[in-house]
Motif scaffolding. Sequence first.
Motif, PDB file in Angstrom:
ATOM      1  N   GLU A   1      84.160  22.256  52.854  1.00 14.54           N
ATOM      2  CA  GLU A   1      83.636  21.006  51.712  1.00 14.54           C
ATOM      3  C   GLU A   1      83.230  20.038  52.427  1.00 14.54           C
ATOM      4  O   GLU A   1      83.869  19.818  53.645  1.00 14.54           O
ATOM      5  CB  GLU A   1      84.639  20.811  50.574  1.00 14.54           C
ATOM      6  N   ARG A   2      82.503  19.223  51.789  1.00 15.31           N
ATOM      7  CA  ARG A   2      81.853  18.122  52.568  1.00 15.31           C
ATOM      8  C   ARG A   2      83.135  17.071  52.891  1.00 15.31           C
ATOM      9  O   ARG A   2      83.271  16.379  53.811  1.00 15.31           O
ATOM     10  CB  ARG A   2      80.636  17.125  51.769  1.00 15.31           C
TER      11      ARG A   2
ATOM     12  N   SER B 139      88.708  24.050  53.500  1.00 18.58           N
ATOM     13  CA  SER B 139      87.650  24.441  53.466  1.00 18.58           C
ATOM     14  C   SER B 139      86.276  23.950  54.139  1.00 18.58           C
ATOM     15  O   SER B 139      86.803  22.994  54.822  1.00 18.58           O
ATOM     16  CB  SER B 139      87.341  24.599  51.914  1.00 18.58           C
TER      17      SER B 139
END
Length: 179
Positions: A58-59, A56
């Motif tokens: 995401e950070r 993904s």
Amino acid sequence: MSRVGKLPVKIPAGVEVAIDGSLVTVKGPKGELKRVFHHDMKIDREGDAVLVTRPSDEREHRSLHGLTRTLIANMVQGVTKGYERGLQIEGTGYRAVKNGNKLTLSLGFSHPVEIDPPAGIQFDVPNATTIIVRGSDKELVGETAAKLRALREPEPYKGKGVRYQGERVRHKAGKAGKK
């Protein structure tokens, strides 16, 4: 998408890469390295290259993407070419001598300092004031060189101590004296 992470890691001839889930094993002429990566990163082998993908945006996944790819590239380079880090010794009476595998340093202490190399690390002493740390694991080579430097860091007044090759030490002016 990570610019570094999306680049494939090319596998040169003579290097074997085995991927078992998050465990990556790289074998080559200079040795064998194993490393367990984060379980979210997907590592695949396609032909003569290794690809890393993230699940993904995401950070955490973004930060692990390029890191994982770079660590695998460092493993491949380590087992083919290896890594080395040079250290320079400055100071009157400061010197290094290699005895078998051990490194003996005279650094102004009341006793000589003997250092056993960790597994996978070799010391080379071309002259009394130069030390070269060699190995296939980039992280271990840097850590060993840093430990040697920490024994006697270069001081800012005369520059005496152990420094990396090419390191510049900023000198301070001493006491001005009485007038």
